[in-house]
Design an enzyme around this catalytic site. Structure first.
Site, short mmCIF file in Angstrom:
data_model
loop_
_atom_site.label_atom_id
_atom_site.label_comp_id
_atom_site.label_asym_id
_atom_site.label_seq_id
_atom_site.Cartn_x
_atom_site.Cartn_y
_atom_site.Cartn_z
CB SER A 1 -0.89 0.00 1.25
OG SER A 1 -1.53 1.26 1.40
CE1 TYR B 1 -3.58 -2.78 5.65
CE2 TYR B 1 -3.01 -0.55 4.97
CZ TYR B 1 -3.41 -1.83 4.65
OH TYR B 1 -3.62 -2.18 3.33
#
Length: 242
Positions: free
Chosen positions: A141, A165
């Site tokens: 990401s 995350y």
């Protein structure tokens, strides 16, 4: 056994993973749809088979050593080799300020997003080595980009400041480079892919991109030609800064 190229996509019973499986199936791959939930996995694989795609369920929980080992053994018995591994399985525990994020939640994220990718790659490495064009894709990401995260003027630099995350994706990027360096002499292409802000269960379907759009980069990296890159980080627009 199958003469087709074989691909394994983890976390593929829904969302981006399901679309990666669909995309590779449309390119003629025999796709092993990785799912830790048998019922959901069967439903997803069955739906893709209804579209005429060669898709089989492979039960695998990337956070569990025994499950990953059993999955590798099963795929070896059925296919004998693996041409593309897409480490797509990932989790998040929600939008919590870094100072409030619990260590137990961060650890749970790393167990899937980082250690799960390492565990799965290592377990399936013998099958990948049996391929004449092995490809490994780590679904990362832009939130894991340290260049982006350290830009305090970036639009989402504060809004998406997620300790567990984001840092797990930064770690996954480092894992990508480590595997790419070791495996390059063997002809492997190991890259990280960013799907963009895609509407999935992970973000309560808040992203503007569709799962099909988010899957495109993984399909491209999983099917790179022999002169393709390795040890790089890409999204649809090109290279993403580490």
């Amino acid at each position: 056994m199958t003469d087709k190229r074989n691909a394994l996509v983890t976390g593929a019973n829904k969302g981006i993973g399901l679309e990666i499986a669909r995309g590779l199936g449309k390119l003629g791959y025999a796709v092993w749809l990785g799912s830790r939930d048998e019922q959901r996995g069967h439903a997803a694989a069955g739906a893709l088979r209804q579209e005429g795609l060669d898709v089989r369920l492979l039960l695998i929980d990337v956070a569990d050593d025994a499950s990953v080992a059993a999955a590798a053994k099963a795929l070896k018995a059925e296919a004998g080799k693996l041409d593309a591994l897409v480490n797509n399985a990932g989790i998040s525990t929600g939008w919590v300020a870094p100072t409030e994020d619990r260590v137990s939640d961060v650890r749970a994220i790393y167990e899937v997003n980082v250690f799960g990718a390492i565990r799965t790659t290592q377990a399936f490495l013998p099958l990948l080595k049996a391929s004449d064009a092995p490809r490994i894709v780590m679904m990362s990401s832009s939130l894991g980009s340290l260049a982006w995260a350290s830009d305090f003027e970036a639009p989402m630099a504060y809004e998406a400041n997620l300790l567990g995350y984001n840092s797990s994706k930064s770690a996954l990027n480092a894992v990508t480079v480590a595997f790419a360096k070791e495996l390059a002499p063997l002809g492997f292409k190991v890259n990280a892919g960013c799907p963009g802000y895609t509407a999935t269960d992970l973000n309560q379907h808040s992203g503007p991109r569709t799962p099909e759009q988010g899957a495109a980069i993984a399909v491209r990296l999983a099917t790179l030609a022999d002169d393709g890159p390795t040890g790089s980080f890409y999204d649809d627009a090109g290279v993403v800064a580490w």
